[in-house]
Structure formats: structure tokens, C-alpha cells
Design a protein around this motif. Structure first.
Motif, PDB file in Angstrom:
ATOM      1  N   GLY A  82       0.791  -1.230   0.000  1.00 19.50           N
ATOM      2  CA  GLY A  82       0.000   0.000   0.000  1.00 19.50           C
ATOM      3  C   GLY A  82       0.816   1.268   0.000  1.00 19.50           C
ATOM      4  O   GLY A  82       0.291   2.341   0.282  1.00 19.50           O
ATOM      5  N   GLU A  83       2.102   1.174  -0.312  1.00 17.77           N
ATOM      6  CA  GLU A  83       2.987   2.331  -0.239  1.00 17.77           C
ATOM      7  C   GLU A  83       3.320   2.922  -1.603  1.00 17.77           C
ATOM      8  O   GLU A  83       4.218   3.748  -1.719  1.00 17.77           O
ATOM      9  N   ASN A  84       2.593   2.510  -2.641  1.00 16.86           N
ATOM     10  CA  ASN A  84       2.853   3.012  -3.996  1.00 16.86           C
ATOM     11  C   ASN A  84       1.620   3.794  -4.457  1.00 16.86           C
ATOM     12  O   ASN A  84       0.608   3.205  -4.833  1.00 16.86           O
ATOM     13  N   PRO A  85       1.696   5.133  -4.426  1.00 19.18           N
ATOM     14  CA  PRO A  85       0.517   5.924  -4.785  1.00 19.18           C
ATOM     15  C   PRO A  85       0.075   5.742  -6.241  1.00 19.18           C
ATOM     16  O   PRO A  85      -1.112   5.862  -6.542  1.00 19.18           O
ATOM     17  N   GLU A  86       1.011   5.429  -7.146  1.00 19.35           N
ATOM     18  CA  GLU A  86       0.641   5.219  -8.542  1.00 19.35           C
ATOM     19  C   GLU A  86      -0.322   4.046  -8.683  1.00 19.35           C
ATOM     20  O   GLU A  86      -1.268   4.095  -9.474  1.00 19.35           O
ATOM     21  N   LEU A  87      -0.071   2.995  -7.911  1.00 18.14           N
ATOM     22  CA  LEU A  87      -0.955   1.824  -7.971  1.00 18.14           C
ATOM     23  C   LEU A  87      -2.346   2.157  -7.440  1.00 18.14           C
ATOM     24  O   LEU A  87      -3.352   1.717  -8.001  1.00 18.14           O
ATOM     25  N   LEU A  88      -2.397   2.937  -6.367  1.00 17.91           N
ATOM     26  CA  LEU A  88      -3.700   3.355  -5.838  1.00 17.91           C
ATOM     27  C   LEU A  88      -4.438   4.232  -6.851  1.00 17.91           C
ATOM     28  O   LEU A  88      -5.649   4.125  -7.023  1.00 17.91           O
ATOM     29  N   GLU A  89      -3.684   5.088  -7.535  1.00 20.84           N
ATOM     30  CA  GLU A  89      -4.268   5.951  -8.565  1.00 20.84           C
ATOM     31  C   GLU A  89      -4.799   5.112  -9.730  1.00 20.84           C
ATOM     32  O   GLU A  89      -5.906   5.343 -10.220  1.00 20.84           O
ATOM     33  N   LEU A  90      -4.011   4.127 -10.155  1.00 22.24           N
ATOM     34  CA  LEU A  90      -4.452   3.239 -11.239  1.00 22.24           C
ATOM     35  C   LEU A  90      -5.725   2.490 -10.868  1.00 22.24           C
ATOM     36  O   LEU A  90      -6.681   2.433 -11.641  1.00 22.24           O
TER      37      LEU A  90
ATOM     38  N   VAL B 263      -3.686  10.594  -2.971  1.00 16.37           N
ATOM     39  CA  VAL B 263      -3.435  12.009  -2.668  1.00 16.37           C
ATOM     40  C   VAL B 263      -2.599  12.118  -1.395  1.00 16.37           C
ATOM     41  O   VAL B 263      -1.593  12.846  -1.348  1.00 16.37           O
ATOM     42  N   GLU B 264      -3.002  11.402  -0.363  1.00 13.21           N
ATOM     43  CA  GLU B 264      -2.298  11.467   0.916  1.00 13.21           C
ATOM     44  C   GLU B 264      -0.858  10.954   0.790  1.00 13.21           C
ATOM     45  O   GLU B 264       0.071  11.559   1.336  1.00 13.21           O
ATOM     46  N   LEU B 265      -0.664   9.849   0.084  1.00 13.57           N
ATOM     47  CA  LEU B 265       0.699   9.331  -0.095  1.00 13.57           C
ATOM     48  C   LEU B 265       1.565  10.298  -0.893  1.00 13.57           C
ATOM     49  O   LEU B 265       2.739  10.515  -0.559  1.00 13.57           O
ATOM     50  N   TYR B 266       1.004  10.880  -1.947  1.00 19.22           N
ATOM     51  CA  TYR B 266       1.767  11.867  -2.723  1.00 19.22           C
ATOM     52  C   TYR B 266       2.143  13.058  -1.831  1.00 19.22           C
ATOM     53  O   TYR B 266       3.255  13.587  -1.924  1.00 19.22           O
TER      54      TYR B 266
ATOM     55  N   ASP C 190       2.168  15.350  -8.713  1.00 15.50           N
ATOM     56  CA  ASP C 190       1.355  14.138  -8.642  1.00 15.50           C
ATOM     57  C   ASP C 190       0.216  14.304  -7.642  1.00 15.50           C
ATOM     58  O   ASP C 190      -0.894  13.827  -7.862  1.00 15.50           O
ATOM     59  N   TYR C 191       0.502  14.989  -6.535  1.00 14.68           N
ATOM     60  CA  TYR C 191      -0.513  15.293  -5.521  1.00 14.68           C
ATOM     61  C   TYR C 191      -1.665  16.081  -6.151  1.00 14.68           C
ATOM     62  O   TYR C 191      -2.833  15.725  -5.992  1.00 14.68           O
ATOM     63  N   GLN C 192      -1.325  17.154  -6.867  1.00 14.36           N
ATOM     64  CA  GLN C 192      -2.350  17.993  -7.495  1.00 14.36           C
ATOM     65  C   GLN C 192      -3.164  17.203  -8.523  1.00 14.36           C
ATOM     66  O   GLN C 192      -4.380  17.332  -8.595  1.00 14.36           O
TER      67      GLN C 192
END
Length: 172
Positions: free
Chosen positions: A102-110, A132-135, A143-145
Motif C-alpha cells: 500500500g505504499e505506492n501511490p501510482e498503484l492506488l491511482e491506477l 493524494v495522501e501518499l503523494y 502528482d498530488y495535485q
């Protein structure tokens, strides 16, 4: 439309006043816009240059020989999403996120965007909010924005879907 000369009124009050005398379809559009804007904390729900985002791409790649890493499962998820197989794409992204702890924000975004495409808005919003929170924690401002704007877009779409599904009596 006639502009309203009321410097003390809120945006919502002005839009409601504009609805008077408008055709039914116009009233429905304005109600959806107001509701979506309110669901975003008062920010406008209609598009502008500040709310442009880049959704993930799902370029197909050759399938990995082994499925041992988060990256391997990400490729499987992207391939499935590229052909519209959202159920299997989400399954593959689940595995990738599990392997990445759960530490990869790109995967959560995908996964979040795939859930949006599959019209599972609540799950999409949850994943995009986590991204958003991880970024933010990783101090990746661009990436956050982008993820924040994606999340806001999904919130708006969910509000619009809910409003269009609910019977509304606008006999003013």
C-alpha cells in the motif's frame, strides 16, 4: 441571461435566482452544478484550466513470465484495463498494491481510476484520496495535485449521477 446585481449574495443564491423562468433542462443542469460544487467544498464543479488532470494510461505491455512483483501485477492490470476488463484489472491492481504494501501511490491511482471507469465511485474516491495522501507525504506536489483533481472529478461525477437518478420536482 440577465446578470444579478447582488454583491452580497452567494454564488449558490445567484444560481438559484437565475433558475427562475429557465427551461426544465436548464434547471436540472444548474441544480447538478450547484450540488457538485457543494460536494467539493464550494469550489466550482465545472471545468477550468485549474482542474485539468491526466488520468492514468493503460498501455498494453507484454505479459510478465512470472507474477512475483507489484510491477508484474501492474502490467497485468494495465493490460486488462486497456481492453475494458475492469474486473480483472482491479483484481491485478489489488495484488500489486498488496505486494507494494500500500505504499505506492501510482498503484492506488491506477486502481482508483479503473474503479471510476467501472462506475464504483465510492471505491474510486477512497483509492484516489489514499493516493493524494501518499503523494502529499512523499512531497510529490505535481502528482498530488493531479490525483486531487482526479478525486474531485470523480466526486463531481458521482454527485451528477446521483442527481440524475433521483426524481426532482422543479415546478417553480
Amino acid at each position: 441571461m440577465t446578470p444579478i446585481d447582488d454583491s452580497s449574495g452567494s454564488l449558490v443564491q445567484k444560481e438559484v435566482l437565475l433558475m427562475l423562468g429557465q427551461p426544465r433542462w436548464m434547471k436540472m443542469t444548474l441544480v447538478a452544478t450547484i450540488a457538485a460544487s457543494l460536494s467539493l467544498g464550494g469550489r466550482p464543479a465545472w471545468g477550468n484550466s485549474e482542474n485539468v488532470f491526466n488520468p492514468p494510461d493503460y498501455d498494453q505491455q507484454s505479459t510478465p513470465e512470472h507474477l512475483d512483483t507489484a510491477e508484474d501485477w501492474e502490467v497485468v492490470g494495465r493490460d486488462a484495463a486497456a481492453v475494458g476488463d475492469y474486473h480483472n484489472a482491479i483484481f491485478a491492481f489489488d495484488k500489486a498494491i498488496e505486494l507494494a504494501r500500500g505504499e505506492n501511490p501510482e498503484l492506488l491511482e491506477l486502481r482508483g481510476w479503473t474503479q471510476y471507469l467501472d462506475q464504483d465511485y465510492d471505491a474510486a474516491i477512497a483509492d484516489l484520496a489514499a493516493a493524494v495522501e501518499l503523494y502529499r507525504q512523499l512531497e510529490r506536489q505535481d502528482d498530488y495535485q493531479n490525483a486531487l483533481q482526479m478525486r474531485d472529478y470523480v466526486v463531481t461525477r458521482q454527485s451528477q449521477e446521483q442527481l440524475s437518478a433521483a426524481p426532482v420536482d422543479l415546478q417553480w
